[in-house]
Design a protein around this motif. Sequence first.
Motif, PDB file in Angstrom:
ATOM      1  N   LYS A  99       0.836  -1.200   0.000  1.00  0.00           N
ATOM      2  CA  LYS A  99       0.000   0.000   0.000  1.00  0.00           C
ATOM      3  C   LYS A  99       0.873   1.253   0.000  1.00  0.00           C
ATOM      4  O   LYS A  99       0.617   2.211  -0.732  1.00  0.00           O
ATOM      5  CB  LYS A  99      -0.928  -0.012   1.214  1.00  0.00           C
ATOM      6  N   TRP A 100       1.922   1.271   0.817  1.00  0.00           N
ATOM      7  CA  TRP A 100       2.813   2.421   0.874  1.00  0.00           C
ATOM      8  C   TRP A 100       3.542   2.625  -0.448  1.00  0.00           C
ATOM      9  O   TRP A 100       3.752   3.755  -0.876  1.00  0.00           O
ATOM     10  CB  TRP A 100       3.815   2.255   2.012  1.00  0.00           C
ATOM     11  N   ARG A 101       3.939   1.528  -1.090  1.00  0.00           N
ATOM     12  CA  ARG A 101       4.610   1.648  -2.388  1.00  0.00           C
ATOM     13  C   ARG A 101       3.674   2.202  -3.447  1.00  0.00           C
ATOM     14  O   ARG A 101       4.086   2.967  -4.308  1.00  0.00           O
ATOM     15  CB  ARG A 101       5.156   0.293  -2.821  1.00  0.00           C
ATOM     16  N   ASP A 102       2.402   1.818  -3.386  1.00  0.00           N
ATOM     17  CA  ASP A 102       1.429   2.294  -4.369  1.00  0.00           C
ATOM     18  C   ASP A 102       1.153   3.794  -4.206  1.00  0.00           C
ATOM     19  O   ASP A 102       0.731   4.446  -5.150  1.00  0.00           O
ATOM     20  CB  ASP A 102       0.119   1.513  -4.241  1.00  0.00           C
ATOM     21  N   GLU A 103       1.386   4.346  -3.029  1.00  0.00           N
ATOM     22  CA  GLU A 103       1.141   5.762  -2.795  1.00  0.00           C
ATOM     23  C   GLU A 103       2.099   6.635  -3.604  1.00  0.00           C
ATOM     24  O   GLU A 103       1.811   7.787  -3.876  1.00  0.00           O
ATOM     25  CB  GLU A 103       1.298   6.096  -1.309  1.00  0.00           C
ATOM     26  N   TRP A 104       3.253   6.104  -4.009  1.00  0.00           N
ATOM     27  CA  TRP A 104       4.255   6.876  -4.732  1.00  0.00           C
ATOM     28  C   TRP A 104       3.987   6.928  -6.241  1.00  0.00           C
ATOM     29  O   TRP A 104       4.638   7.644  -6.952  1.00  0.00           O
ATOM     30  CB  TRP A 104       5.649   6.298  -4.481  1.00  0.00           C
ATOM     31  N   GLU A 105       3.023   6.187  -6.696  1.00  0.00           N
ATOM     32  CA  GLU A 105       2.763   6.168  -8.133  1.00  0.00           C
ATOM     33  C   GLU A 105       1.814   7.257  -8.544  1.00  0.00           C
ATOM     34  O   GLU A 105       1.076   7.828  -7.891  1.00  0.00           O
ATOM     35  CB  GLU A 105       2.169   4.819  -8.541  1.00  0.00           C
TER      36      GLU A 105
END
Length: 57
Positions: free
Chosen positions: A51-57
């Motif tokens: 979820k945290w990684r997806d926030e950067w996209e």
Amino acid sequence: MTTISKGTNKKEIKLLLLQIDKKKSSRKNIDLNKYCGALKLQENPVDIQKKWRDEWE
């Protein structure tokens, strides 16, 4: 880093290894077990990470 030359005899190698052991034993011993379980999560850590990684996209 320790360099052992081709002509180094066993006695010199043992002395070098003893010096390395002394350096390792002089480091602070930190008990990391006291932090085990300190963070209580409601979600799976892998799901949180995705979820945290997806926030950067």
